[in-house]
Design a protein around this motif. Structure first.
Motif, PDB file in Angstrom:
ATOM      1  N   VAL A   1       7.672  -4.823   0.473  1.00  0.00           N
ATOM      2  CA  VAL A   1       6.349  -4.405   0.012  1.00  0.00           C
ATOM      3  C   VAL A   1       6.390  -3.158  -0.861  1.00  0.00           C
ATOM      4  N   GLY A   2       7.547  -2.507  -0.982  1.00  0.00           N
ATOM      5  CA  GLY A   2       7.670  -1.397  -1.920  1.00  0.00           C
ATOM      6  C   GLY A   2       7.590  -0.010  -1.318  1.00  0.00           C
ATOM      7  N   LYS A   3       7.892   0.129  -0.014  1.00  0.00           N
ATOM      8  CA  LYS A   3       7.827   1.452   0.613  1.00  0.00           C
ATOM      9  C   LYS A   3       8.826   2.420  -0.003  1.00  0.00           C
ATOM     10  N   SER A   4      10.079   1.984  -0.105  1.00  0.00           N
ATOM     11  CA  SER A   4      11.113   2.866  -0.648  1.00  0.00           C
ATOM     12  C   SER A   4      10.850   3.192  -2.111  1.00  0.00           C
ATOM     13  N   GLN A   5      10.306   2.241  -2.856  1.00  0.00           N
ATOM     14  CA  GLN A   5       9.992   2.500  -4.254  1.00  0.00           C
ATOM     15  C   GLN A   5       8.902   3.569  -4.384  1.00  0.00           C
ATOM     16  N   LEU A   6       7.896   3.499  -3.503  1.00  0.00           N
ATOM     17  CA  LEU A   6       6.845   4.509  -3.548  1.00  0.00           C
ATOM     18  C   LEU A   6       7.396   5.877  -3.168  1.00  0.00           C
ATOM     19  N   ALA A   7       8.249   5.910  -2.141  1.00  0.00           N
ATOM     20  CA  ALA A   7       8.868   7.180  -1.755  1.00  0.00           C
ATOM     21  C   ALA A   7       9.747   7.717  -2.877  1.00  0.00           C
ATOM     22  N   ALA A   8      10.482   6.809  -3.541  1.00  0.00           N
ATOM     23  CA  ALA A   8      11.348   7.230  -4.651  1.00  0.00           C
ATOM     24  C   ALA A   8      10.515   7.776  -5.808  1.00  0.00           C
ATOM     25  N   TRP A   9       9.338   7.204  -6.030  1.00  0.00           N
ATOM     26  CA  TRP A   9       8.471   7.701  -7.102  1.00  0.00           C
ATOM     27  C   TRP A   9       8.071   9.153  -6.820  1.00  0.00           C
ATOM     28  N   PHE A  10       7.672   9.437  -5.574  1.00  0.00           N
ATOM     29  CA  PHE A  10       7.309  10.817  -5.222  1.00  0.00           C
ATOM     30  C   PHE A  10       8.514  11.746  -5.362  1.00  0.00           C
ATOM     31  N   ALA A  11       9.681  11.287  -4.894  1.00  0.00           N
ATOM     32  CA  ALA A  11      10.873  12.128  -4.996  1.00  0.00           C
ATOM     33  C   ALA A  11      11.219  12.415  -6.447  1.00  0.00           C
ATOM     34  N   ARG A  12      11.155  11.404  -7.286  1.00  0.00           N
ATOM     35  CA  ARG A  12      11.528  11.589  -8.690  1.00  0.00           C
ATOM     36  C   ARG A  12      10.487  12.436  -9.434  1.00  0.00           C
TER      37      ARG A  12
ATOM     38  N   ASN B   1      -0.111   2.659   6.100  1.00  0.00           N
ATOM     39  CA  ASN B   1       0.425   1.310   6.049  1.00  0.00           C
ATOM     40  C   ASN B   1       0.505   0.824   4.608  1.00  0.00           C
ATOM     41  N   VAL B   2       1.659   0.318   4.231  1.00  0.00           N
ATOM     42  CA  VAL B   2       1.892  -0.203   2.884  1.00  0.00           C
ATOM     43  C   VAL B   2       1.912  -1.718   2.967  1.00  0.00           C
ATOM     44  N   ASP B   3       1.055  -2.357   2.197  1.00  0.00           N
ATOM     45  CA  ASP B   3       0.956  -3.816   2.222  1.00  0.00           C
ATOM     46  C   ASP B   3       1.437  -4.367   0.886  1.00  0.00           C
ATOM     47  N   VAL B   4       1.241  -5.643   0.673  1.00  0.00           N
ATOM     48  CA  VAL B   4       1.612  -6.275  -0.594  1.00  0.00           C
ATOM     49  C   VAL B   4       0.710  -5.760  -1.714  1.00  0.00           C
ATOM     50  N   TYR B   5       1.048  -6.132  -2.935  1.00  0.00           N
ATOM     51  CA  TYR B   5       0.202  -5.778  -4.070  1.00  0.00           C
ATOM     52  C   TYR B   5      -1.206  -6.368  -3.907  1.00  0.00           C
ATOM     53  N   THR B   6      -2.173  -5.709  -4.488  1.00  0.00           N
ATOM     54  CA  THR B   6      -3.470  -6.356  -4.681  1.00  0.00           C
ATOM     55  C   THR B   6      -3.304  -7.406  -5.786  1.00  0.00           C
ATOM     56  N   PRO B   7      -4.209  -8.381  -5.870  1.00  0.00           N
ATOM     57  CA  PRO B   7      -4.095  -9.353  -6.967  1.00  0.00           C
ATOM     58  C   PRO B   7      -4.045  -8.690  -8.340  1.00  0.00           C
ATOM     59  N   ALA B   8      -4.831  -7.634  -8.533  1.00  0.00           N
ATOM     60  CA  ALA B   8      -4.823  -6.952  -9.833  1.00  0.00           C
ATOM     61  C   ALA B   8      -3.476  -6.274 -10.087  1.00  0.00           C
TER      62      ALA B   8
ATOM     63  N   GLN C   1       1.680 -12.201  -3.429  1.00  0.00           N
ATOM     64  CA  GLN C   1       1.509 -10.857  -4.008  1.00  0.00           C
ATOM     65  C   GLN C   1       2.635  -9.914  -3.550  1.00  0.00           C
ATOM     66  N   LEU C   2       3.754 -10.466  -3.117  1.00  0.00           N
ATOM     67  CA  LEU C   2       4.851  -9.650  -2.580  1.00  0.00           C
ATOM     68  C   LEU C   2       5.673  -9.068  -3.725  1.00  0.00           C
ATOM     69  N   PRO C   3       5.795  -7.738  -3.811  1.00  0.00           N
ATOM     70  CA  PRO C   3       6.515  -7.134  -4.929  1.00  0.00           C
ATOM     71  C   PRO C   3       7.930  -7.674  -5.120  1.00  0.00           C
ATOM     72  N   LEU C   4       8.680  -7.850  -4.047  1.00  0.00           N
ATOM     73  CA  LEU C   4      10.061  -8.315  -4.188  1.00  0.00           C
ATOM     74  C   LEU C   4      10.111  -9.734  -4.743  1.00  0.00           C
ATOM     75  N   ALA C   5       9.250 -10.616  -4.242  1.00  0.00           N
ATOM     76  CA  ALA C   5       9.224 -11.988  -4.743  1.00  0.00           C
ATOM     77  C   ALA C   5       8.803 -12.019  -6.213  1.00  0.00           C
ATOM     78  N   LEU C   6       7.861 -11.169  -6.586  1.00  0.00           N
ATOM     79  CA  LEU C   6       7.448 -11.097  -7.989  1.00  0.00           C
ATOM     80  C   LEU C   6       8.580 -10.605  -8.885  1.00  0.00           C
ATOM     81  N   ALA C   7       9.389  -9.681  -8.372  1.00  0.00           N
ATOM     82  CA  ALA C   7      10.534  -9.199  -9.153  1.00  0.00           C
ATOM     83  C   ALA C   7      11.529 -10.333  -9.394  1.00  0.00           C
TER      84      ALA C   7
END
Length: 509
Positions: free
Chosen positions: A56-67, A174-181, A213-219
């Motif tokens: 769902v992108g937890k580590s990516q969101l954390a990495a964004w804050f770190a970077r 709580n981090v969920d899947v992407y919204t449709p948008a 709407q799963l980020p990994l599946a979309l990737a």
């Protein structure tokens, strides 16, 4: 020397979506409290914990804050730690203590250096950010949570829902899947950036809904579409066909969180395409191997080892696979979004998302014992001087050995214990991680006794190493008692002049 960065946040994915609603809630919480940057909504300062299922992108969101913090040079110390085990937290903290010049941290005792870092964080005027990525056991790592201070903050991610993670100034988001948008925005941006905007059509919303709407599946889907020139409608048809095929490979009960099935389908589609590309026939066995390792990453030098090239050579006709061809397979899998290859990060250059790895292990069809032994052989070949050459490399090798052993179960114990299992334990002793070493060797002793028998040489060796870990931890009486048992067993089983007997006698001297 400031600012100081310890650890390596993962690279942000192509077309990364900053998840505005999540980001804003974190930013708002950070601004609300005075004593840490991340704060609980009630006004109490604390730690932010991002939770959610895989992909769902937890580590990516954390990495964004770190970077963001690193790029702004607004924080003196940024520490990124893989928090799946206490060993990795202690090692990461110890490196941070030495690199930041923490008083009393001299690099000789990781546990003492890690404790010195926490003490320093309590009192320092320096600003700091600690990211604990993928907390695996909240109870085990509780003592290593950083303090709540005005100049510092902690951001943690986990796949768990555990009461230990909340309270005490920690706010759970709580981090969920992407919204449709967000899903449509991601796919549109990803394809446009790859000069493939022509693949967008009226089925884009249906496609994103089909993969949940799963980020990994979309990737996975985006990489496949780009490489295969398939538009949304065509990919959606491929996906629906793949979902039918998956029913024959993955039991319905194999995905309790409902995230794995979309990833498994997108994985199978991408893997089929990659396996047809040059070097043909190697993508599937290569990803099966990578899926046995630590999701936080393994060294890309591993792919040049004889163990890996020999393993890959058995999966296709023709001349033996070379190290360069193995590297080309890595780049191929990277291109299809099935793993991330970042050559500049020597110890953690190759990362496979945990959910991709799980789907691969469950659907691969390859002999699990063959894959596990090849993975273990490769780590062992790379480990010759790993402990002495680089602390990050030794830490990564230990982590990968642990994850591999967990996935392999009993497979690495037949016909005898694989030497990697012992090398990993000795590395803990070499690193001075005596508490973790005691736990490790106690487990090894139980496993060896169960699978090999109490008098098997590997079982006796495990008990000797457990005695060494007791001695290193200061439990001298326990160490002596166990060493006496080991000596008696070796005298009886091996004789008085065997090197192992002489070693046991020396340990008691």
């Amino acid at each position: 020397m400031w600012p100081v960065l310890v650890g390596q946040p993962p690279a942000l994915a192509s077309a990364f979506q900053p998840r505005a609603a999540l980001r804003d809630s974190v930013v708002a919480a950070r601004r609300h409290g005075d004593d840490v940057v991340l704060a609980q909504r009630g006004g109490r300062a604390g730690t932010q914990v991002l939770t959610g299922g895989g992909g769902v992108g937890k580590s990516q969101l954390a990495a964004w804050f770190a970077r963001q913090t690193i790029d702004a040079r607004s924080t003196d110390l940024v520490v990124w730690v893989d928090a799946t085990s206490p060993d990795q937290i202690i090692t990461g903290y110890a490196r941070a203590a030495v690199k930041a010049g923490v008083p009393g941290a001299d690099g000789t005792d990781p546990g003492a250096d890690a404790a010195a870092l926490l003490e320093w964080l309590h009192t320092t005027e320096r600003s700091w950010l600690v990211v604990l990525d993928d907390v695996g056991d909240p109870g085990e790592v509780a003592r290593w949570w950083p303090p709540q201070r005005p100049g510092g903050w902690t951001l943690a991610t986990t796949r768990l829902q555990d009461s230990t993670l909340t309270g005490s100034g920690r706010q759970q988001i709580n981090v969920d899947v992407y919204t449709p948008a967000e899903s449509v925005a991601y796919l549109s941006q990803r394809l446009t950036e790859a000069s493939c905007a022509h693949l967008l059509d009226g089925q884009v919303a249906s496609l994103t809904a089909a993969v949940g709407q799963l980020p990994l599946a979309l990737a996975h889907a985006a990489a496949y579409m780009i490489n295969q020139e398939r538009d949304c409608a065509a990919y959606l048809a491929d996906y629906r066909s793949g979902a039918q095929r998956l029913a024959d490979l993955m039991p319905a009960g194999a995905d309790p969180d409902a995230y794995g099935r979309p990833v498994a389908v997108t994985l199978l589609l991408a893997l089929d395409a990659a396996d047809r590309a040059e070097p043909a026939g190697l993508a599937r066995p290569a990803l099966a191997l990578a899926a046995r390792y630590d999701p936080a990453g393994h060294p890309d030098a591993l792919w040049a080892t004889p163990a890996v090239t020999t393993y890959l050579s058995t999966h296709r006709d023709g001349p033996p696979v070379t190290g360069e061809q193995a590297r080309r397979v890595l780049r191929l899998l990277h291109r299809y979004g099935l793993l991330t290859h970042t050559p500049g990060d020597a110890a953690r250059a190759v990362r496979v998302h945990a959910l991709t790895a799980r789907a691969m292990r469950e659907t691969t069809g390859l002999d699990a014992a063959v894959v596990a032994h090849a993975a273990a052989d490769a780590l062992l070949q790379l480990w010759r001087d790993g402990d002495h050459a680089s602390i990050p490399l030794a830490t990564a090798l230990r982590a990968n050995a642990t994850v591999l052993a967990d996935h392999a179960g009993d497979l690495l114990w037949h016909p005898d214990a694989h030497p990697l299992l012992y090398r990993a334990g000795w590395s803990l002793l070499d690193a001075g991680l005596h508490t973790t070493a005691e736990t490790y060797w106690a487990h090894m002793t139980r496993q060896a006794g169960r699978l090999l028998g109490a008098e098997h040489p590997d079982t006796v060796s495990a008990r000797a190493s457990l005695a060494a870990s007791h001695r290193q931890a200061g439990r001298t009486a326990d160490a002596i008692a166990l060493e006496e048992e080991v000596l008696a067993d070796r005298l009886r089983l091996l004789g008085t002049e065997h090197p192992h007997t002489l070693s046991a006698r020396a340990n008691l001297a």
